[in-house]
Design a protein around this motif. Structure first.
Motif, PDB file in Angstrom:
ATOM      1  N   LEU A 164      10.663   3.940  -6.595  1.00  0.00           N
ATOM      2  CA  LEU A 164      11.863   3.221  -6.162  1.00  0.00           C
ATOM      3  C   LEU A 164      12.539   2.425  -7.273  1.00  0.00           C
ATOM      4  N   LEU A 165      11.908   2.324  -8.419  1.00  0.00           N
ATOM      5  CA  LEU A 165      12.394   1.436  -9.472  1.00  0.00           C
ATOM      6  C   LEU A 165      13.712   1.925 -10.081  1.00  0.00           C
ATOM      7  N   GLU A 195       4.121  -0.701 -10.513  1.00  0.00           N
ATOM      8  CA  GLU A 195       3.616   0.674 -10.373  1.00  0.00           C
ATOM      9  C   GLU A 195       3.336   1.026  -8.916  1.00  0.00           C
ATOM     10  N   ARG A 196       3.208   0.032  -8.045  1.00  0.00           N
ATOM     11  CA  ARG A 196       2.972   0.289  -6.617  1.00  0.00           C
ATOM     12  C   ARG A 196       4.196   0.876  -5.918  1.00  0.00           C
ATOM     13  N   ILE A 197       5.376   0.676  -6.528  1.00  0.00           N
ATOM     14  CA  ILE A 197       6.618   1.219  -5.939  1.00  0.00           C
ATOM     15  C   ILE A 197       7.399   2.002  -7.001  1.00  0.00           C
ATOM     16  N   LYS A 256       0.798  -1.229   0.000  1.00  0.00           N
ATOM     17  CA  LYS A 256       0.000   0.000   0.000  1.00  0.00           C
ATOM     18  C   LYS A 256       0.833   1.282   0.000  1.00  0.00           C
ATOM     19  N   SER A 257       2.127   1.167   0.362  1.00  0.00           N
ATOM     20  CA  SER A 257       2.950   2.378   0.442  1.00  0.00           C
ATOM     21  C   SER A 257       4.416   2.040   0.218  1.00  0.00           C
ATOM     22  N   TYR A 262      10.129  -0.368   1.885  1.00  0.00           N
ATOM     23  CA  TYR A 262      11.348  -0.117   2.655  1.00  0.00           C
ATOM     24  C   TYR A 262      11.431  -1.056   3.858  1.00  0.00           C
ATOM     25  N   ASN A 263      10.296  -1.339   4.488  1.00  0.00           N
ATOM     26  CA  ASN A 263      10.285  -2.182   5.685  1.00  0.00           C
ATOM     27  C   ASN A 263      10.738  -3.609   5.414  1.00  0.00           C
TER      28      ASN A 263
END
Length: 154
Positions: free
Chosen positions: A114-115, A109-111, A83-84, A89-90
Protein backbone atom coordinates in the motif's frame (compact mmCIF):
# COMPACT_ATOMS: atom_id res chain seq x y z
CA UNK A 1 18.48 6.55 -5.44
CA UNK A 2 20.43 8.78 -3.09
CA UNK A 3 21.48 7.71 0.41
CA UNK A 4 22.56 10.12 3.12
CA UNK A 5 24.07 8.52 6.21
CA UNK A 6 24.37 10.11 9.62
CA UNK A 7 26.22 8.67 12.60
CA UNK A 8 25.32 10.49 15.80
CA UNK A 9 25.35 10.47 19.58
CA UNK A 10 21.92 10.70 21.20
CA UNK A 11 22.83 14.12 22.63
CA UNK A 12 23.00 15.37 19.01
CA UNK A 13 19.63 13.94 17.92
CA UNK A 14 17.95 17.36 17.61
CA UNK A 15 20.63 18.62 15.21
CA UNK A 16 20.43 15.43 13.16
CA UNK A 17 16.62 15.65 12.99
CA UNK A 18 16.84 19.24 11.73
CA UNK A 19 19.35 18.17 9.08
CA UNK A 20 17.25 15.19 7.99
CA UNK A 21 14.18 17.43 7.75
CA UNK A 22 16.05 19.68 5.29
CA UNK A 23 16.69 16.65 3.04
CA UNK A 24 13.15 15.25 3.00
CA UNK A 25 11.49 15.52 -0.40
CA UNK A 26 8.32 13.65 0.52
CA UNK A 27 5.84 14.02 3.35
CA UNK A 28 5.64 10.21 3.65
CA UNK A 29 8.55 8.79 5.64
CA UNK A 30 9.07 5.10 6.38
CA UNK A 31 10.97 4.28 9.58
CA UNK A 32 12.88 1.02 9.68
CA UNK A 33 14.92 -0.46 12.49
CA UNK A 34 14.87 -3.14 15.13
CA UNK A 35 12.63 -2.91 18.17
CA UNK A 36 14.22 -0.35 20.49
CA UNK A 37 16.49 1.19 17.82
CA UNK A 38 15.04 4.64 18.47
CA UNK A 39 12.44 5.17 15.75
CA UNK A 40 9.90 6.92 18.00
CA UNK A 41 12.69 8.86 19.73
CA UNK A 42 13.83 10.17 16.34
CA UNK A 43 10.24 11.00 15.35
CA UNK A 44 9.99 13.01 18.55
CA UNK A 45 13.13 14.95 17.53
CA UNK A 46 11.65 15.52 14.05
CA UNK A 47 8.48 16.94 15.61
CA UNK A 48 10.60 19.31 17.65
CA UNK A 49 12.46 20.37 14.47
CA UNK A 50 9.05 20.95 12.85
CA UNK A 51 8.16 23.32 15.73
CA UNK A 52 5.56 21.05 17.29
CA UNK A 53 4.87 21.27 21.00
CA UNK A 54 3.57 17.68 20.94
CA UNK A 55 5.59 14.77 22.27
CA UNK A 56 5.68 11.62 20.16
CA UNK A 57 4.67 8.43 21.87
CA UNK A 58 4.60 4.98 20.35
CA UNK A 59 1.25 4.26 18.67
CA UNK A 60 1.76 0.51 19.03
CA UNK A 61 -1.73 -0.01 20.47
CA UNK A 62 -3.60 2.92 18.93
CA UNK A 63 -1.90 2.31 15.53
CA UNK A 64 -1.93 6.05 14.74
CA UNK A 65 -1.18 9.21 16.73
CA UNK A 66 -1.86 12.72 15.47
CA UNK A 67 0.44 15.67 16.18
CA UNK A 68 0.12 19.31 15.19
CA UNK A 69 2.81 21.44 13.61
CA UNK A 70 2.43 25.00 12.33
CA UNK A 71 0.03 24.92 9.36
CA UNK A 72 -0.08 21.11 9.11
CA UNK A 73 -0.47 17.77 10.88
CA UNK A 74 1.70 14.70 11.34
CA UNK A 75 0.19 11.22 11.49
CA UNK A 76 2.50 8.73 13.19
CA UNK A 77 1.73 5.07 12.52
CA UNK A 78 3.03 1.87 14.08
CA UNK A 79 2.05 -1.16 12.01
CA UNK A 80 3.80 -3.69 14.27
CA UNK A 81 0.50 -5.26 15.37
CA UNK A 82 -1.21 -5.05 11.95
CA UNK A 83 -1.60 -8.58 10.62
CA UNK A 84 -3.10 -7.91 7.18
CA UNK A 85 -3.75 -5.26 4.57
CA UNK A 86 -7.46 -5.57 5.40
CA UNK A 87 -6.76 -4.21 8.88
CA UNK A 88 -5.06 -1.18 7.33
CA UNK A 89 -8.00 -0.65 4.97
CA UNK A 90 -10.42 -0.98 7.91
CA UNK A 91 -8.96 1.99 9.75
CA UNK A 92 -8.90 4.10 6.57
CA UNK A 93 -5.24 4.08 5.54
CA UNK A 94 -6.19 5.38 2.08
CA UNK A 95 -7.69 8.52 3.63
CA UNK A 96 -4.41 9.21 5.43
CA UNK A 97 -2.36 8.61 2.26
CA UNK A 98 -4.61 11.03 0.36
CA UNK A 99 -4.61 13.68 3.11
CA UNK A 100 -1.48 15.60 2.00
CA UNK A 101 -0.33 15.68 5.65
CA UNK A 102 2.95 14.33 6.98
CA UNK A 103 2.95 10.56 7.47
CA UNK A 104 5.57 8.84 9.64
CA UNK A 105 5.24 5.05 9.38
CA UNK A 106 6.97 2.57 11.69
CA UNK A 107 7.05 -1.09 10.60
CA UNK A 108 5.98 -0.14 7.04
CA UNK A 109 6.87 -3.59 5.68
CA UNK A 110 3.57 -4.81 7.21
CA UNK A 111 1.66 -2.80 4.58
CA UNK A 112 4.29 -2.72 1.84
CA UNK A 113 1.81 -3.22 -1.00
CA UNK A 114 0.00 0.00 0.00
CA UNK A 115 2.97 2.33 0.36
CA UNK A 116 3.14 5.41 -1.89
CA UNK A 117 5.91 5.39 -4.51
CA UNK A 118 7.33 8.72 -3.36
CA UNK A 119 7.88 7.56 0.23
CA UNK A 120 11.34 8.12 1.64
CA UNK A 121 12.96 5.67 4.00
CA UNK A 122 14.89 6.17 7.23
CA UNK A 123 16.72 3.21 8.71
CA UNK A 124 18.04 3.54 12.25
CA UNK A 125 20.64 1.16 13.64
CA UNK A 126 21.61 1.04 17.30
CA UNK A 127 25.45 1.10 17.30
CA UNK A 128 25.85 1.17 21.07
CA UNK A 129 24.19 2.66 24.14
CA UNK A 130 24.51 6.29 22.95
CA UNK A 131 25.25 6.13 19.22
CA UNK A 132 23.02 5.50 16.23
CA UNK A 133 23.43 5.21 12.50
CA UNK A 134 20.69 6.70 10.36
CA UNK A 135 20.34 6.18 6.61
CA UNK A 136 17.95 8.39 4.68
CA UNK A 137 17.09 6.92 1.28
CA UNK A 138 15.73 9.33 -1.29
CA UNK A 139 14.24 7.94 -4.48
CA UNK A 140 15.23 10.11 -7.40
CA UNK A 141 13.93 10.27 -10.92
CA UNK A 142 17.20 11.43 -12.46
CA UNK A 143 19.79 8.80 -13.38
CA UNK A 144 22.61 11.25 -12.65
CA UNK A 145 21.62 11.30 -8.97
CA UNK A 146 21.43 7.56 -8.47
CA UNK A 147 24.85 6.91 -6.98
CA UNK A 148 25.38 9.97 -4.77
CA UNK A 149 26.10 9.21 -1.11
CA UNK A 150 26.99 11.55 1.71
CA UNK A 151 28.12 10.62 5.19
CA UNK A 152 27.91 13.02 8.12
CA UNK A 153 29.32 12.16 11.54
CA UNK A 154 28.63 13.96 14.81
Amino acid sequence: MRVIEFTYHLKDIDAIAASVLEHLESKTVLFNGAMGAGKTTFINALLKAMQSSDVATSPTFSIVNEYTIPSDKVYHFDFYRVKSLDEAYNFGIEDYFNSNHWLFLEWPERIEALLPEDAQSITITDLDENRRSLKLTIKTKHLTEQIAMTEIKF
